[in-house]
Design a protein around this motif. Structure first.
Motif, mmCIF file in Angstrom:
data_model
loop_
_atom_site.group_PDB
_atom_site.id
_atom_site.type_symbol
_atom_site.label_atom_id
_atom_site.label_comp_id
_atom_site.label_asym_id
_atom_site.label_seq_id
_atom_site.Cartn_x
_atom_site.Cartn_y
_atom_site.Cartn_z
ATOM 1 N N PRO A 17 7.581 85.836 45.690
ATOM 2 C CA PRO A 17 6.223 85.302 45.778
ATOM 3 C C PRO A 17 5.995 83.950 46.964
ATOM 4 C CG PRO A 17 7.329 85.008 43.682
ATOM 5 C CD PRO A 17 8.016 85.576 44.608
ATOM 6 N N HIS A 18 7.162 83.313 46.883
ATOM 7 C CA HIS A 18 6.826 81.842 47.887
ATOM 8 C C HIS A 18 7.299 81.956 49.093
ATOM 9 C CE1 HIS A 18 6.617 80.213 43.859
ATOM 10 N NE2 HIS A 18 7.798 80.669 43.345
ATOM 11 N N ALA A 19 7.197 83.494 49.585
ATOM 12 C CA ALA A 19 7.682 83.749 51.129
ATOM 13 C C ALA A 19 6.348 83.132 51.972
ATOM 14 C CB ALA A 19 7.798 85.170 51.132
ATOM 15 N N PRO A 20 6.713 82.539 52.988
ATOM 16 C CA PRO A 20 5.618 82.178 53.752
ATOM 17 C C PRO A 20 4.670 83.373 54.432
ATOM 18 C CG PRO A 20 7.584 81.794 55.109
ATOM 19 C CD PRO A 20 8.088 82.559 53.555
ATOM 20 N N MET A 21 3.533 83.077 54.771
ATOM 21 C CA MET A 21 2.746 84.105 55.385
ATOM 22 C C MET A 21 3.452 84.960 56.533
ATOM 23 S SD MET A 21 -0.788 82.328 56.830
ATOM 24 C CE MET A 21 -0.773 80.522 56.993
ATOM 25 N N THR A 22 3.037 85.912 56.880
ATOM 26 C CA THR A 22 3.439 86.639 57.966
ATOM 27 C C THR A 22 2.766 86.116 59.198
ATOM 28 O OG1 THR A 22 2.030 88.319 57.854
ATOM 29 C CG2 THR A 22 4.088 88.642 56.601
ATOM 30 N N ASP A 23 3.248 86.410 60.400
ATOM 31 C CA ASP A 23 2.688 86.020 61.642
ATOM 32 C C ASP A 23 1.255 86.706 61.634
ATOM 33 O OD1 ASP A 23 4.801 84.386 62.313
ATOM 34 O OD2 ASP A 23 5.535 85.876 63.592
ATOM 35 N N TYR A 24 1.289 87.944 61.213
ATOM 36 C CA TYR A 24 0.099 88.831 61.412
ATOM 37 C C TYR A 24 -0.903 88.211 60.292
ATOM 38 C CZ TYR A 24 -3.451 92.648 60.639
ATOM 39 O OH TYR A 24 -4.535 93.067 60.597
ATOM 40 N N GLN A 25 -0.677 87.642 59.207
ATOM 41 C CA GLN A 25 -1.666 87.129 58.195
ATOM 42 C C GLN A 25 -2.004 85.642 59.016
ATOM 43 O OE1 GLN A 25 1.373 87.079 54.904
ATOM 44 N NE2 GLN A 25 -0.355 87.954 53.647
ATOM 45 N N ALA A 26 -1.055 84.984 59.760
ATOM 46 C CA ALA A 26 -1.581 83.636 60.242
ATOM 47 C C ALA A 26 -2.360 83.904 61.182
ATOM 48 C CB ALA A 26 -0.288 82.932 60.640
ATOM 49 N N ALA A 27 -2.560 84.870 61.999
ATOM 50 C CA ALA A 27 -3.416 85.170 63.074
ATOM 51 C C ALA A 27 -4.830 85.619 62.621
ATOM 52 C CB ALA A 27 -2.877 86.326 64.026
ATOM 53 N N VAL A 28 -4.914 86.438 61.548
ATOM 54 C CA VAL A 28 -5.974 87.017 60.897
ATOM 55 C C VAL A 28 -6.754 85.715 60.260
ATOM 56 C CG1 VAL A 28 -6.853 88.452 58.950
ATOM 57 C CG2 VAL A 28 -5.365 89.530 60.447
ATOM 58 N N LEU A 29 -5.988 84.976 59.394
ATOM 59 C CA LEU A 29 -6.459 83.861 58.688
ATOM 60 C C LEU A 29 -6.955 82.885 59.870
ATOM 61 C CD1 LEU A 29 -6.988 82.479 56.218
ATOM 62 C CD2 LEU A 29 -4.724 81.453 56.379
ATOM 63 N N ALA A 43 0.401 76.540 55.735
ATOM 64 C CA ALA A 43 1.632 76.291 54.832
ATOM 65 C C ALA A 43 1.482 77.484 53.684
ATOM 66 C CB ALA A 43 1.685 74.767 54.191
ATOM 67 N N LEU A 44 0.098 78.154 53.839
ATOM 68 C CA LEU A 44 0.176 78.973 52.612
ATOM 69 C C LEU A 44 1.291 80.066 52.336
ATOM 70 C CD1 LEU A 44 -3.493 79.966 53.251
ATOM 71 C CD2 LEU A 44 -2.691 78.444 51.664
ATOM 72 N N THR A 45 1.406 80.658 51.008
ATOM 73 C CA THR A 45 2.378 81.611 50.919
ATOM 74 C C THR A 45 1.923 82.855 51.382
ATOM 75 O OG1 THR A 45 1.574 82.156 48.657
ATOM 76 C CG2 THR A 45 3.587 80.550 49.025
ATOM 77 N N SER A 46 2.611 83.908 51.345
ATOM 78 C CA SER A 46 1.940 85.405 51.711
ATOM 79 C C SER A 46 0.939 85.770 50.684
ATOM 80 C CB SER A 46 3.221 86.423 51.937
ATOM 81 O OG SER A 46 2.636 87.818 52.396
ATOM 82 N N ARG A 47 0.924 85.397 49.396
ATOM 83 C CA ARG A 47 0.167 85.841 48.514
ATOM 84 C C ARG A 47 -1.144 85.004 48.589
ATOM 85 N NH1 ARG A 47 3.536 86.950 42.834
ATOM 86 N NH2 ARG A 47 4.631 88.910 43.605
ATOM 87 N N GLN A 48 -0.863 83.706 48.792
ATOM 88 C CA GLN A 48 -1.967 82.781 48.911
ATOM 89 C C GLN A 48 -2.869 83.098 50.112
ATOM 90 O OE1 GLN A 48 0.465 79.299 49.025
ATOM 91 N NE2 GLN A 48 -0.350 78.561 47.029
ATOM 92 N N ALA A 49 -2.106 83.671 51.347
ATOM 93 C CA ALA A 49 -2.908 83.904 52.626
ATOM 94 C C ALA A 49 -3.705 85.259 52.285
ATOM 95 C CB ALA A 49 -1.838 84.123 53.857
ATOM 96 N N ASP A 50 -3.071 86.208 51.599
ATOM 97 C CA ASP A 50 -3.662 87.482 51.218
ATOM 98 C C ASP A 50 -5.108 87.017 50.469
ATOM 99 O OD1 ASP A 50 -2.131 89.222 52.344
ATOM 100 O OD2 ASP A 50 -0.998 89.674 50.555
#
Length: 61
Positions: A17-29, A43-50
Motif C-alpha cells: 500500500p506504500h508503493a509509489p505511483m506507477t509511471d502511467y499514474q504519474a502521467a495521467v495525474l 510523492a503520492l503512493t499508488s493508492r493515493q494517486a488512484d
C-alpha cells in the motif's frame, strides 16, 4: 478453437500500500492537474494517486 486471453487487473495493482505511483499514474495525474489547474504531487503512493485521479476526473466531467 478460439483462444481467449484474460487480463488480470490485479496484476497492475501493487501489493504494497506504500508503493509509489506507477509511471502511467504519474502521467495521467500530471495531465489532469494541468487540465484542472490543481497542484501535482509526485510523492503520492499508488493508492493515493488512484484516489486523486478519480477526484480530478470528477472535476473535468
Amino acid at each position: 478453437m478460439t483462444q481467449t486471453s484474460l487480463v488480470d487487473g490485479a496484476a497492475e495493482i501493487p501489493a504494497d500500500p506504500h508503493a509509489p505511483m506507477t509511471d502511467y499514474q504519474a502521467a495521467v495525474l500530471l495531465q489532469l492537474c494541468e487540465d484542472t489547474g490543481e497542484d501535482y504531487d509526485d510523492a503520492l503512493t499508488s493508492r493515493q494517486a488512484d484516489r486523486r485521479i478519480d477526484t480530478l476526473r470528477g472535476m473535468t466531467e
